[in-house]
Design a protein around this motif. Structure first.
Motif, PDB file in Angstrom:
ATOM      1  N   LYS A  40      11.389  -1.978  29.406  1.00  9.24           N
ATOM      2  CA  LYS A  40      11.462  -0.466  29.883  1.00  9.24           C
ATOM      3  C   LYS A  40      12.810  -0.348  30.548  1.00  9.24           C
ATOM      4  CE  LYS A  40      10.222   3.504  31.331  1.00  9.24           C
ATOM      5  NZ  LYS A  40      10.409   4.567  30.164  1.00  9.24           N
ATOM      6  N   LEU A  41      13.474  -1.172  31.128  1.00  6.92           N
ATOM      7  CA  LEU A  41      14.758  -1.116  31.761  1.00  6.92           C
ATOM      8  C   LEU A  41      15.890  -0.804  30.642  1.00  6.92           C
ATOM      9  CD1 LEU A  41      16.528  -0.755  34.361  1.00  6.92           C
ATOM     10  CD2 LEU A  41      16.823  -3.265  34.291  1.00  6.92           C
ATOM     11  N   ALA A  42      15.613  -1.693  29.706  1.00  6.76           N
ATOM     12  CA  ALA A  42      16.859  -1.684  28.568  1.00  6.76           C
ATOM     13  C   ALA A  42      16.580  -0.339  27.888  1.00  6.76           C
ATOM     14  CB  ALA A  42      16.434  -2.907  27.666  1.00  6.76           C
ATOM     15  N   LEU A  43      15.499   0.085  27.526  1.00  7.19           N
ATOM     16  CA  LEU A  43      15.100   1.228  26.718  1.00  7.19           C
ATOM     17  C   LEU A  43      15.755   2.356  27.798  1.00  7.19           C
ATOM     18  CD1 LEU A  43      11.658   0.690  25.087  1.00  7.19           C
ATOM     19  CD2 LEU A  43      13.780   0.391  24.001  1.00  7.19           C
ATOM     20  N   ARG A  44      15.460   2.448  28.926  1.00  7.11           N
ATOM     21  CA  ARG A  44      16.205   3.523  29.676  1.00  7.11           C
ATOM     22  C   ARG A  44      17.563   3.535  29.636  1.00  7.11           C
ATOM     23  NH1 ARG A  44      15.509   8.446  31.720  1.00  7.11           N
ATOM     24  NH2 ARG A  44      16.623   8.836  33.714  1.00  7.11           N
ATOM     25  N   VAL A  45      18.228   2.206  29.719  1.00  7.31           N
ATOM     26  CA  VAL A  45      19.619   2.198  29.942  1.00  7.31           C
ATOM     27  C   VAL A  45      20.166   2.758  28.370  1.00  7.31           C
ATOM     28  CG1 VAL A  45      21.605   0.545  29.920  1.00  7.31           C
ATOM     29  CG2 VAL A  45      19.961   0.444  31.421  1.00  7.31           C
ATOM     30  N   ALA A  46      19.630   2.221  27.441  1.00  6.66           N
ATOM     31  CA  ALA A  46      20.042   2.574  25.911  1.00  6.66           C
ATOM     32  C   ALA A  46      20.232   4.095  25.772  1.00  6.66           C
ATOM     33  CB  ALA A  46      19.199   1.968  25.030  1.00  6.66           C
ATOM     34  N   SER A  47      19.006   4.703  26.063  1.00  2.72           N
ATOM     35  CA  SER A  47      18.810   6.143  26.157  1.00  2.72           C
ATOM     36  C   SER A  47      19.743   6.774  26.859  1.00  2.72           C
ATOM     37  CB  SER A  47      17.257   6.624  26.201  1.00  2.72           C
ATOM     38  OG  SER A  47      16.975   6.581  27.518  1.00  2.72           O
ATOM     39  N   GLN A  48      20.067   6.424  28.177  1.00  6.15           N
ATOM     40  CA  GLN A  48      20.849   7.089  28.978  1.00  6.15           C
ATOM     41  C   GLN A  48      22.412   6.963  28.682  1.00  6.15           C
ATOM     42  OE1 GLN A  48      20.467   5.439  33.128  1.00  6.15           O
ATOM     43  NE2 GLN A  48      22.158   6.994  34.009  1.00  6.15           N
ATOM     44  N   TYR A  49      22.935   6.004  28.234  1.00  8.82           N
ATOM     45  CA  TYR A  49      24.117   5.684  27.826  1.00  8.82           C
ATOM     46  C   TYR A  49      24.645   5.962  26.484  1.00  8.82           C
ATOM     47  CZ  TYR A  49      25.002   3.937  32.523  1.00  8.82           C
ATOM     48  OH  TYR A  49      24.787   4.002  34.003  1.00  8.82           O
ATOM     49  N   PHE A  50      23.747   5.789  25.491  1.00  6.09           N
ATOM     50  CA  PHE A  50      23.971   5.749  23.978  1.00  6.09           C
ATOM     51  C   PHE A  50      23.248   6.653  23.270  1.00  6.09           C
ATOM     52  CE2 PHE A  50      24.753   1.531  25.839  1.00  6.09           C
ATOM     53  CZ  PHE A  50      26.179   1.485  26.068  1.00  6.09           C
ATOM     54  N   GLU A  51      22.648   7.818  24.010  1.00  6.66           N
ATOM     55  CA  GLU A  51      21.649   8.576  23.211  1.00  6.66           C
ATOM     56  C   GLU A  51      22.367   9.283  21.815  1.00  6.66           C
ATOM     57  OE1 GLU A  51      19.343  12.571  23.944  1.00  6.66           O
ATOM     58  OE2 GLU A  51      20.716  11.886  25.630  1.00  6.66           O
ATOM     59  N   SER A  52      23.843   9.610  21.903  1.00 12.04           N
ATOM     60  CA  SER A  52      24.146   9.959  20.593  1.00 12.04           C
ATOM     61  C   SER A  52      24.428   9.042  19.594  1.00 12.04           C
ATOM     62  CB  SER A  52      25.524  10.628  21.139  1.00 12.04           C
ATOM     63  OG  SER A  52      26.339   9.638  21.472  1.00 12.04           O
ATOM     64  N   SER A  53      24.501   7.803  20.029  1.00  8.16           N
ATOM     65  CA  SER A  53      24.516   6.861  18.714  1.00  8.16           C
ATOM     66  C   SER A  53      23.116   6.332  18.519  1.00  8.16           C
ATOM     67  CB  SER A  53      25.309   5.655  19.389  1.00  8.16           C
ATOM     68  OG  SER A  53      26.596   5.958  19.845  1.00  8.16           O
ATOM     69  N   LEU A  54      22.078   6.642  18.830  1.00  8.73           N
ATOM     70  CA  LEU A  54      20.590   6.202  18.843  1.00  8.73           C
ATOM     71  C   LEU A  54      19.957   7.192  18.142  1.00  8.73           C
ATOM     72  CD1 LEU A  54      20.372   3.964  21.746  1.00  8.73           C
ATOM     73  CD2 LEU A  54      20.851   3.285  19.526  1.00  8.73           C
ATOM     74  N   VAL A  55      20.586   8.415  17.609  1.00  9.93           N
ATOM     75  CA  VAL A  55      19.733   9.543  17.089  1.00  9.93           C
ATOM     76  C   VAL A  55      18.740   9.315  16.025  1.00  9.93           C
ATOM     77  CG1 VAL A  55      20.026  11.598  16.177  1.00  9.93           C
ATOM     78  CG2 VAL A  55      21.434  11.277  17.917  1.00  9.93           C
TER      79      VAL A  55
END
Length: 365
Positions: free
Chosen positions: A242-257
């Motif tokens: 859950k923490l990892a998914l939160r960090v990913a969406s917070q910092y790399f949202e544009s890359s993970l579209v």
């Protein structure tokens, strides 16, 4: 003289007859005033939150407006100061009217879900996947739901800790976990400006926010580690996921579209998982099966180029092998869709699975 005094006394007696009416009117007036106050608080919160967002957006634009570093830095400082002041006001509003803020956030969340459903409906309709008549009927239902939000309550009391635990995704609504933490969780209240913890200090536990900036559920480290021992290894892994998914969406949202990184989907379909690296441990990256490798905690080094990477950062696709450089490092691995389908068809609960040189234990509670 006696006649005048008698008349005054009789006047008082007549006023007493209006006391029952006053008792009825006062609660009505108080209710009207309460509604007006809540409307004003709701409006103030919405405007202030929009102002904070505008300051954030402007910070991203000023770099393009001015080429001079001194001007850019000055504007950035002004915007950051404005944002801090606005966030402080948000904290005060949440402290004074937390029930109003909870209702407002709930209403906005429901509205966002409905609007997203309308967008998806339009897409399916335009592609001919949904019949025109069915699309019209479904759109009427969604419009009705939006209209019903006008009658949404203006205040919702904060949930109690035992009710809130059902909403924590990494507990997965499992009664055995909820009952375990229900007996141990404590309610913690904070005012704006209160220091919860300082960087570098050993944390006393974890705080699960219930209401904005004001109320949280506190679970001590002792109770958390006890839970890790009892429900090993699934509980600790799912908290990290859950923490990892939160960090990913917070910092790399544009890359993970386009990536479906919901917690439930990652647990069920193994679309993404967390890998642990200790100091000097090495791991091989398979570019064919791994779409993204993101370090969310700790640090690693590229074995070939010796370039270091610190959390949070996306590991370049040219990297072939990583080595941990901190006592504990956590990597979020997002698989390619083809790899996900292959591994799902061969899933055996409790067995070890290998993803191109990466090992993962599928854990079930």
């Amino acid at each position: 003289m006696v006649l005048i005094q008698t008349t005054i006394i009789m006047g008082y007696f007549r006023m007493i007859r209006f006391l029952p009416i006053i008792k009825v009117v006062i609660p009505v007036l108080l209710n009207i005033v309460d509604v007006l106050i809540k409307k004003r608080l709701s409006l103030m919160y919405t405007i202030t939150k929009g102002y904070v967002k505008s300051q954030e957006d402007t910070k991203h634009l000023i770099k393009q407006i001015s080429n001079r570093e001194s001007i850019y830095q000055k504007l950035y400082e002004i915007l950051e100061t404005n944002k801090r002041d606005a966030v402080k006001e948000l904290g005060l509003i949440e402290h004074e009217g937390r029930d109003v803020v909870i209702a407002l956030k709930s209403k906005q969340a429901i509205q966002n879900v409905i609007l997203k459903a309308q967008k998806n409906l339009t897409f399916l309709w335009s592609r001919g996947i949904i019949d025109k008549h069915e699309g019209i009927e479904m759109n009427k239902v969604l419009l009705k739901k939006i209209k019903e939000l006008n009658n949404f309550p203006m205040a919702i009391p904060p949930p109690t800790p035992d009710r809130y635990l059902h909403n924590i995704v990494w507990l997965e609504n499992k009664e055995v976990l909820i009952e375990f933490f229900k007996e141990r969780v404590k309610l913690a209240c904070f005012d704006y400006g209160d220091v919860i913890c300082k960087e570098g200090e050993m944390p006393q536990g974890i705080y699960l926010i219930i209401s904005g900036m004001a109320i949280a559920c506190f679970i001590s480290l002792e109770d958390l580690y006890e839970g890790f021992d009892i429900f090993w290894p699934s509980l600790e892994y799912k908290i990290w996921l859950k923490l990892a998914l939160r960090v990913a969406s917070q910092y790399f949202e544009s890359s993970l579209v386009g990536e479906d990184l919901t917690f439930e989907n990652c647990v069920e379909d193994n679309h993404a998982y967390v890998e642990t690296l200790s100091s000097y441990n090495e791991i091989v990256i398979d570019g064919m099966t791994m779409k993204f490798v993101i370090i969310v905690y700790g640090s690693v080094i590229d074995m070939k180029t010796e370039n270091p990477y610190f959390a949070p950062s996306i590991i370049p696709k040219t990297c072939e092998q990583l080595q941990g450089t901190s006592d504990l490092s956590k990597l979020l691995i997002i698989l390619a869709s083809e790899s996900t389908n292959i591994n799902n068809s061969a899933t055996v609960p409790g067995k070890e699975k290998v993803f191109g040189g990466w090992k993962m234990i599928e854990m079930e509670l």
